[in-house]
Design a protein around this motif. Structure first.
Motif, PDB file in Angstrom:
ATOM      1  N   LEU A 151      -0.740   2.917  -8.570  1.00  0.00           N
ATOM      2  CA  LEU A 151      -1.930   3.216  -7.793  1.00  0.00           C
ATOM      3  C   LEU A 151      -2.426   2.040  -7.404  1.00  0.00           C
ATOM      4  O   LEU A 151      -2.811   1.096  -7.887  1.00  0.00           O
ATOM      5  N   GLU A 152      -2.576   1.869  -6.043  1.00  0.00           N
ATOM      6  CA  GLU A 152      -3.233   0.912  -5.270  1.00  0.00           C
ATOM      7  C   GLU A 152      -4.318   1.212  -4.512  1.00  0.00           C
ATOM      8  O   GLU A 152      -4.500   2.103  -3.719  1.00  0.00           O
ATOM      9  N   LEU A 153      -5.286   0.422  -4.797  1.00  0.00           N
ATOM     10  CA  LEU A 153      -6.792   1.046  -4.141  1.00  0.00           C
ATOM     11  C   LEU A 153      -7.290  -0.333  -3.515  1.00  0.00           C
ATOM     12  O   LEU A 153      -7.264  -1.731  -4.018  1.00  0.00           O
TER      13      LEU A 153
ATOM     14  N   GLY B 234       3.344   3.809  -3.228  1.00  0.00           N
ATOM     15  CA  GLY B 234       3.829   3.208  -1.829  1.00  0.00           C
ATOM     16  C   GLY B 234       3.157   4.198  -0.579  1.00  0.00           C
ATOM     17  O   GLY B 234       3.350   3.902   0.348  1.00  0.00           O
ATOM     18  N   GLY B 235       2.863   5.311  -1.019  1.00  0.00           N
ATOM     19  CA  GLY B 235       2.392   6.458  -0.114  1.00  0.00           C
ATOM     20  C   GLY B 235       1.178   6.627  -0.080  1.00  0.00           C
ATOM     21  O   GLY B 235       0.459   6.372  -1.022  1.00  0.00           O
ATOM     22  N   PRO B 236       0.523   6.595   1.291  1.00  0.00           N
ATOM     23  CA  PRO B 236      -1.059   6.961   1.156  1.00  0.00           C
ATOM     24  C   PRO B 236      -1.470   8.286   0.917  1.00  0.00           C
ATOM     25  O   PRO B 236      -0.816   9.431   0.554  1.00  0.00           O
ATOM     26  N   ALA B 237      -2.639   8.000  -0.015  1.00  0.00           N
ATOM     27  CA  ALA B 237      -3.341   9.196  -0.775  1.00  0.00           C
ATOM     28  C   ALA B 237      -4.573   9.191  -0.319  1.00  0.00           C
ATOM     29  O   ALA B 237      -5.509   8.232  -0.616  1.00  0.00           O
ATOM     30  N   PRO B 238      -5.382  10.197   0.227  1.00  0.00           N
ATOM     31  CA  PRO B 238      -6.640  10.324   0.302  1.00  0.00           C
ATOM     32  C   PRO B 238      -7.650  10.108  -0.801  1.00  0.00           C
ATOM     33  O   PRO B 238      -7.254  10.736  -1.730  1.00  0.00           O
ATOM     34  N   VAL B 239      -8.795   9.112  -0.604  1.00  0.00           N
ATOM     35  CA  VAL B 239      -9.451   8.699  -1.824  1.00  0.00           C
ATOM     36  C   VAL B 239     -10.870   8.842  -1.444  1.00  0.00           C
ATOM     37  O   VAL B 239     -11.332   8.669  -0.396  1.00  0.00           O
ATOM     38  N   LYS B 240     -11.620   8.969  -2.553  1.00  0.00           N
ATOM     39  CA  LYS B 240     -13.042   8.924  -2.384  1.00  0.00           C
ATOM     40  C   LYS B 240     -13.825   8.342  -3.582  1.00  0.00           C
ATOM     41  O   LYS B 240     -13.214   8.632  -4.750  1.00  0.00           O
TER      42      LYS B 240
ATOM     43  N   TRP C 118       5.277  12.343  -1.562  1.00  0.00           N
ATOM     44  CA  TRP C 118       6.230  13.087  -0.410  1.00  0.00           C
ATOM     45  C   TRP C 118       5.888  12.137   0.868  1.00  0.00           C
ATOM     46  O   TRP C 118       6.710  11.629   1.473  1.00  0.00           O
ATOM     47  N   THR C 119       4.493  11.697   1.035  1.00  0.00           N
ATOM     48  CA  THR C 119       4.255  10.841   2.346  1.00  0.00           C
ATOM     49  C   THR C 119       4.101   9.685   2.195  1.00  0.00           C
ATOM     50  O   THR C 119       3.485   9.015   1.043  1.00  0.00           O
ATOM     51  N   MET C 120       4.960   8.710   2.728  1.00  0.00           N
ATOM     52  CA  MET C 120       5.229   7.561   2.789  1.00  0.00           C
ATOM     53  C   MET C 120       4.363   6.684   4.015  1.00  0.00           C
ATOM     54  O   MET C 120       4.090   7.170   4.998  1.00  0.00           O
ATOM     55  N   ALA C 121       3.930   5.203   3.767  1.00  0.00           N
ATOM     56  CA  ALA C 121       3.666   4.511   4.770  1.00  0.00           C
ATOM     57  C   ALA C 121       4.550   4.031   5.766  1.00  0.00           C
ATOM     58  O   ALA C 121       5.024   2.955   5.551  1.00  0.00           O
ATOM     59  N   LEU C 122       4.857   4.951   6.619  1.00  0.00           N
ATOM     60  CA  LEU C 122       6.068   4.791   7.418  1.00  0.00           C
ATOM     61  C   LEU C 122       5.733   3.953   8.814  1.00  0.00           C
ATOM     62  O   LEU C 122       4.456   4.015   9.285  1.00  0.00           O
ATOM     63  N   THR C 123       6.598   3.296   9.292  1.00  0.00           N
ATOM     64  CA  THR C 123       6.426   2.511  10.464  1.00  0.00           C
ATOM     65  C   THR C 123       6.464   3.614  11.633  1.00  0.00           C
ATOM     66  O   THR C 123       6.985   4.663  11.418  1.00  0.00           O
ATOM     67  N   PRO C 124       6.100   3.293  13.068  1.00  0.00           N
ATOM     68  CA  PRO C 124       6.114   4.181  14.006  1.00  0.00           C
ATOM     69  C   PRO C 124       7.398   4.555  14.385  1.00  0.00           C
ATOM     70  O   PRO C 124       7.702   5.804  14.595  1.00  0.00           O
TER      71      PRO C 124
END
Lengths: 347, 143
Positions: free
Chosen positions: A44-46, A59-65, A157-163
């Motif tokens: 987990l990277e914050l 490595g994939g984005p995760a919505p956080v509050k 599932w979702t990764m930080a993809l390039t365009p």
């Protein structure tokens, strides 16, 4: 009487747990979810940015509050069959520097059914490169047959993809484009983490890894040899390995263009992978952290994990694959021309 | 009804919902995991079909059985049904000749999102009444 009250107040103040500062969330954490049947682990990277907190899991984005010492994290994932769901982690950063909480709910996105996790406790500790509890001293310790265990991998599932990678994924059709449907190797990243057994044979100059899945095999050279000239790209690539701080570290390159997972995220020929193998449980458990480094397609390296148990009496079965029935289905469904038209999609 | 008459019935969706809420064990052991099953099959629509095996493909990536089934109007339809990869089935005793051409079998499974005559097999009832499952993962249940 007044003195007694003051003393009691001071004792209370001194022993009360201090509330963690919000800034203390920033950094890398090792996330563990105690799902009874299959514990999960992930990086987990914050990061605190101008527009607020951002989080990445494996490595994939995760919505956080994040507010004061409270954190809520939403992690999308697929189950073993590819159905999507989300894990919602709610918890707090405690005064001891450890996050703890529970998995409050699972939002099903595509009728996924990895239930049974609700209420599981989780924790996150600062991520540090600690040496393995049981350092590998000799590579012969890895020899044997290894059977996969459940869990560990979040299957993010979702990764930080390039365009460019996003565009590729948008046009992906798993029913037609998945290489394994045609009996083509899915590539190192997918195959190494699948739930099939594999065998490690140790020689003086190399380790030979024999996978049941798709009869795949690879050689990991450990003698420091010079890379061969004109080695062709291939689904399992060209691998070299070394012992490093008690871990077996394998670097692979010269991979073919393939996909990372069921989502169709591409892997380029420029990609490299780093596999870190550790032993535990008296050399009866093998764990892997696999990092894919592919800036052409990923803004952050995706991570996959797997754990195996030693099972030396197991036999690796032959995996004879015949794509005939796949093509027959396309023919029966009148989609053969569509398949041909999608040829450029099949690397 | 003819010999090949099919008994097509929708599984009780309430059962599925209860099974899911109860902890997922009903689904959690399925493991057609090396491709995106979700892209092809609708797990919300399990069905049972009954018919006669016309072809057997006991090969990876998945075993396939072509089944002649009579639909509700009495028309014969060939279903394309499939199970786990042979390397997983054989470890549970489901072998190449377990299901043969000419066998009358009952299959329970998920049907396709778009092609309603393909099925991913969850359970099969053999002519002798034995029920085999195509859900287990031989090497994934050690702990």
């Amino acid at each position: 009487m007044m003195r007694k009250k003051l003393a009691l107040f001071l004792v209370c103040i001194m022993t009360a747990p201090a509330m963690a500062d919000e800034s203390e969330f920033e950094g890398s954490w090792m996330l563990d979810v105690q799902v009874p049947a299959a514990p999960l682990a992930g990086l987990l990277e914050l990061d605190s940015t101008d527009s607020g907190w951002v989080a990445f899991v494996e490595g994939g984005p995760a919505p956080v509050k994040i507010e004061d010492n409270h954190i809520e994290l939403l992690i999308d994932a697929r189950d073993r069959q590819g159905y999507l769901f989300q894990r919602k982690l709610v918890g707090e950063l405690n005064a001891d520097g450890v996050m703890t909480g529970s998995m409050e709910s699972i939002d099903v996105l595509e009728s996924a059914a990895e239930f049974g996790e609700n209420g599981s406790s989780w924790s996150a500790r600062p991520h540090i490169d600690s040496p393995p509890q049981q350092p590998i001293k000799n590579l012969s310790e890895l020899a044997g047959t290894w059977a996969p265990l459940r869990g560990v991998d979040f299957r993010k599932w979702t990764m930080a993809l390039t365009p460019a990678a996003k565009e590729w994924v948008a046009g992906y059709d798993a029913r037609m484009d998945e290489p394994q449907k045609r009996c083509i190797s899915p590539g190192l990243v997918a195959a190494v983490t699948w739930s099939f057994p594999f065998e490690i044979v140790v020689a003086d100059d190399k380790l030979v890894l024999l996978y049941e899945a798709f009869n795949l095999s690879r050689r990991v050279f450990i003698d420091g040899r010079k890379d061969p000239d004109f080695y062709p790209n291939s689904s399992m690539g060209y691998s070299t390995g070394r012992l490093e701080n008690g871990e077996f570290v394998v670097e692979s390159k010269l991979l073919t263009h393939t996909t990372r997972d069921f989502n169709g995220e591409p892997i380029s020929e420029n990609a490299t992978t780093i596999e870190r193998y550790r032993l535990s449980d008296n050399s009866n458990r093998l764990s892997l952290e696999l990092t894919l480094i592919d800036p052409d397609n990923y803004e952050r390296p995706p991570i996959r994990r797997r754990v195996w148990t030693r099972q030396d009496d197991a036999v690796i079965y032959p995996f004879e694959c015949d794509p005939d029935s796949f093509f027959r289905q396309l023919f029966d469904e009148g989609r053969m021309q569509e398949y041909i038209d999608r040829t450029p999609r099949r690397p | 009804m003819g010999q090949l008459s099919a008994k097509l019935r929708r599984a009780n969706l309430a059962f599925v919902a209860i099974g899911s809420l109860a902890g997922g064990s009903w689904f959690a052991t399925e493991a057609l995991a090396h491709h995106s099953y979700a892209a092809e099959f609708d797990r919300n629509a399990p069905m049972t079909i009954e018919g006669v095996v016309t072809e057997v493909w006991f090969k990876s990536p998945h075993v396939r059985y072509y089944i002649k089934v009579a639909d509700e109007d009495g028309n014969e339809v060939i279903w394309d049904t499939r199970g786990l990869t042979p390397v997983k089935l054989v470890r549970s005793g489901w072998l190449k000749d377990t299901i043969k051409v000419g066998d009358r079998v009952k299959l329970f499974g998920h049907i396709g999102h778009t092609n309603k005559h393909i099925m991913s097999i969850l359970d099969v009832t053999l002519p002798d009444g034995r029920v085999l499952t195509s859900r287990s993962v031989a090497y994934d249940i050690k702990e």
